[in-house]
Enzyme design. Structure first.
Site, PDB file in Angstrom:
ATOM      1  N   PHE A 150      90.271  84.056 139.572  1.00  0.00           N
ATOM      2  CA  PHE A 150      89.352  82.926 139.762  1.00  0.00           C
ATOM      3  C   PHE A 150      89.885  82.098 140.916  1.00  0.00           C
ATOM      4  O   PHE A 150      90.949  81.485 140.817  1.00  0.00           O
ATOM      5  CB  PHE A 150      89.368  82.123 138.460  1.00  0.00           C
ATOM      6  CG  PHE A 150      88.473  80.934 138.372  1.00  0.00           C
ATOM      7  CD1 PHE A 150      87.178  81.050 137.846  1.00  0.00           C
ATOM      8  CD2 PHE A 150      88.925  79.668 138.737  1.00  0.00           C
ATOM      9  CE1 PHE A 150      86.369  79.928 137.703  1.00  0.00           C
ATOM     10  CE2 PHE A 150      88.112  78.544 138.595  1.00  0.00           C
ATOM     11  CZ  PHE A 150      86.831  78.678 138.078  1.00  0.00           C
ATOM     12  N   LEU A 173      89.571  79.046 143.113  1.00  0.00           N
ATOM     13  CA  LEU A 173      89.013  77.728 143.422  1.00  0.00           C
ATOM     14  C   LEU A 173      89.933  76.987 144.399  1.00  0.00           C
ATOM     15  O   LEU A 173      89.489  76.499 145.445  1.00  0.00           O
ATOM     16  CB  LEU A 173      88.846  76.920 142.124  1.00  0.00           C
ATOM     17  CG  LEU A 173      88.331  75.491 142.301  1.00  0.00           C
ATOM     18  CD1 LEU A 173      86.907  75.488 142.852  1.00  0.00           C
ATOM     19  CD2 LEU A 173      88.367  74.727 140.963  1.00  0.00           C
ATOM     20  N   ILE A 187      96.487  81.793 143.319  1.00  0.00           N
ATOM     21  CA  ILE A 187      95.506  82.407 142.418  1.00  0.00           C
ATOM     22  C   ILE A 187      96.191  83.390 141.465  1.00  0.00           C
ATOM     23  O   ILE A 187      96.705  84.440 141.883  1.00  0.00           O
ATOM     24  CB  ILE A 187      94.380  83.104 143.226  1.00  0.00           C
ATOM     25  CG1 ILE A 187      93.783  82.114 144.233  1.00  0.00           C
ATOM     26  CG2 ILE A 187      93.327  83.689 142.292  1.00  0.00           C
ATOM     27  CD1 ILE A 187      93.278  80.793 143.646  1.00  0.00           C
ATOM     28  N   THR A 188      96.174  83.031 140.183  1.00  0.00           N
ATOM     29  CA  THR A 188      96.787  83.880 139.149  1.00  0.00           C
ATOM     30  C   THR A 188      96.040  85.212 139.070  1.00  0.00           C
ATOM     31  O   THR A 188      94.802  85.235 139.104  1.00  0.00           O
ATOM     32  CB  THR A 188      96.733  83.158 137.783  1.00  0.00           C
ATOM     33  OG1 THR A 188      97.387  81.907 137.918  1.00  0.00           O
ATOM     34  CG2 THR A 188      97.401  83.981 136.688  1.00  0.00           C
ATOM     35  N   ARG A 216      91.931  75.159 129.981  1.00  0.00           N
ATOM     36  CA  ARG A 216      92.804  74.028 129.640  1.00  0.00           C
ATOM     37  C   ARG A 216      92.939  73.879 128.126  1.00  0.00           C
ATOM     38  O   ARG A 216      93.990  73.544 127.607  1.00  0.00           O
ATOM     39  CB  ARG A 216      92.102  72.796 130.191  1.00  0.00           C
ATOM     40  CG  ARG A 216      92.935  71.683 130.587  1.00  0.00           C
ATOM     41  CD  ARG A 216      92.080  70.717 131.364  1.00  0.00           C
ATOM     42  NE  ARG A 216      91.948  71.022 132.769  1.00  0.00           N
ATOM     43  CZ  ARG A 216      90.877  70.698 133.507  1.00  0.00           C
ATOM     44  NH1 ARG A 216      89.836  70.097 132.968  1.00  0.00           N
ATOM     45  NH2 ARG A 216      90.858  70.987 134.780  1.00  0.00           N
ATOM     46  N   GLY A 220     124.096  74.375 125.779  1.00  0.00           N
ATOM     47  CA  GLY A 220     125.241  74.263 126.681  1.00  0.00           C
ATOM     48  C   GLY A 220     125.133  75.257 127.829  1.00  0.00           C
ATOM     49  O   GLY A 220     124.038  75.535 128.334  1.00  0.00           O
ATOM     50  N   GLU A 279      95.557  73.813 136.238  1.00  0.00           N
ATOM     51  CA  GLU A 279      94.473  73.351 135.339  1.00  0.00           C
ATOM     52  C   GLU A 279      94.437  71.835 135.284  1.00  0.00           C
ATOM     53  O   GLU A 279      94.227  71.240 134.234  1.00  0.00           O
ATOM     54  CB  GLU A 279      94.651  73.896 133.919  1.00  0.00           C
ATOM     55  CG  GLU A 279      94.910  75.377 133.826  1.00  0.00           C
ATOM     56  CD  GLU A 279      93.657  76.198 134.031  1.00  0.00           C
ATOM     57  OE1 GLU A 279      92.560  75.619 134.068  1.00  0.00           O
ATOM     58  OE2 GLU A 279      93.803  77.420 134.187  1.00  0.00           O
TER      59      GLU A 279
END
Ligand SMILES: Cc1cc2nc3c(=O)[nH]c(=O)nc-3n(C[C@H](O)[C@H](O)[C@H](O)COP(=O)(O)OP(=O)(O)OC[C@H]3O[C@@H](n4cnc5c(N)ncnc54)[C@H](O)[C@@H]3O)c2cc1C
Length: 397
Positions: A142, A144, A176-177, A256, A352, A376
């Site tokens: 997607f 955008l 873009i993923t 989201r 630690g 998002e």
């Protein structure tokens, strides 16, 4: 001289058991969460530190996610599972307990790529892409965000112009993923009539995806730049029902919602990992978990995790009951990502030196959550969205 001994260990409860949040779920919802958790524990967790270190996300996982019904699971028909919103959220939580990269893959495939076609596409576009995307036989992305327009996507420079009945797209999308894995991209572009969406097969001449390297966050996830250089598409590539920026923004709101739950998975895994460590790690001749300062940290983190879960479930029930406002999803995303990040970092302190390697999950989760805090909608954007809801005044510009 007497030495202080650790108090005897009595019955222990996991953080969310203490909250009893499972009792707020239906049997189906509990089953879905348990199935995804088992898959994450047995198939994904044993490999995640290698995948994170080598910055890979094996492409074949798409089919495995598809087989489990995770891709577009809250959509109806076209091979999608059609679950309720809470079940989708719980699946996101369990995936992100493995790694935010897994949840990002599933969110982008289901809530951005598939949803944009499902909600705004023609019947032909839906028939062509949704069953393959649901099965994991095809991968979607997607586009955008652009290099100069992230929080303000309305300024986008990617342009689609008509040439006869065709469309010709030019521009660059950024961050873009799934970009470099994708078979199909939903690309948003300015036209003379405003913002429009296009379904772009990634083998179209002029389309290139360049993967972004040297990431410190979401390493088990493919993040890419998309270059559109005179990409020629038929008229049928336009999403016919997408009119203006509200179309991509409505998809982002769905993704989201998954993050509201998902971030808690990273927090839960950090906390459970740390609890186990603190019970066995001895400092000053006693288990680390027996010290008041450690218990204060554990108790405060449990409180925030449980409160986040109650908020996520509340928003999920609103969504399943008829609707959740975007500003309400902003409340959930802002709070749960912020708190998950704080939990992952605090857990790292308890570990630690051991906490700085990939042997333990909290720092990996914290690094991932830095991206989740930004994508998002950044935290600042969600603060402004909540501010607008409260005051009626938009302070975005
Ligand atoms: C790993 C990853 C995956 C992503 N995947 C996708 C994807 O699949 N598809 C996609 O389209 N995008 C994707 N994105 C892009 C993401 O949505 C953007 O990074 C995000 O919207 C922020 O945009 P930006 O990076 O340009 O930051 P900017 O918009 O430049 O913001 C920089 C800083 O300025 C702040 N800021 C901006 N405006 C204001 C203001 N008015 N007031 C106060 N502060 C402000 C921001 O909150 C932020 O802190 C991804 C990003 C990452 C990191």
């Amino acid at each position: 001289m007497t030495t202080l001994s650790a108090p005897p260990v009595t019955e222990t409860l996991r953080p969310l058991e203490l909250f009893g949040t499972d009792q707020l779920l239906s049997e189906d919802e509990r089953d879905i969460a348990a199935t995804v958790r088992k898959f994450v524990d047995t198939r994904l967790k044993p490999h995640i530190s290698d995948w994170f270190e080598s910055a890979t996300l094996p492409k074949e996982l798409a089919k495995e996610f598809g087989k489990l019904g995770l891709l577009g699971m809250h959509l109806d028909g076209y091979g999608c599972a059609g679950t309720n919103a809470v079940s989708y959220g719980l699946a996101c939580l369990e995936l992100e307990a493995g790694d935010s990269g897994f949840r990002s893959f599933v969110s982008v495939q289901g809530s951005l790529s598939m949803l944009s076609i499902y909600r705004f596409g023609s019947e032909e576009q839906k028939q062509e892409w949704l069953p393959r995307l649901a099965a994991g036989d095809a991968i979607g992305c997607f586009g955008l965000t652009e290099p100069d327009f992230g929080s303000n996507p309305g300024g986008m420079r990617t342009r689609a112009r008509r040439d006869g009945t065709d469309w010709v797209l030019n521009g660059t999308k950024m961050w873009i993923t799934n970009g470099g894995l994708a078979d199909v991209a939903t690309v948003w572009a300015q036209t003379d009539e405003g913002v429009r969406g296009f379904v772009v097969p990634t083998d179209t001449p002029g389309f290139t995806a360049n993967n972004i390297h040297k990431k410190l966050s979401l390493r088990a996830s493919v993040t890419s730049e998309l270059v559109l250089d005179n990409v020629r598409l038929p008229a049928s590539a336009e999403l016919p029902l997408a009119r203006g920026l509200s179309a991509p923004l409505s998809c982002l709101n769905e993704a989201r919602f998954g993050i509201v739950f998902g971030a808690l998975g990273a927090a839960r895994d950090s906390l459970e990992t740390t609890l186990d460590y603190a019970q066995t790690r001895e400092v000053f001749d006693r288990p680390l978990s027996s010290f008041q300062l450690t218990q204060e940290k554990l108790a405060n983190m449990t409180l925030e995790l449980g409160k986040g879960m109650l908020l996520a479930l509340h928003l999920g029930r609103l969504k399943d009951g008829g609707g959740v406002r975007p500003e309400q999803v902003s409340l959930g995303k802002l709070n749960n990502v912020r708190e998950a990040l704080a939990i992952a970092r605090e857990c790292r302190t308890i570990l630690g030196g051991s906490g700085i390697t990939l042997e333990y999950s909290p720092l990996r989760h914290a690094n991932n959550l830095e991206s989740v805090l930004t994508y998002e909608g950044t935290s600042e954007m969600h603060l402004l969205s909540i501010g607008k809801a409260l005051t009626g005044q938009a302070a975005f510009r």
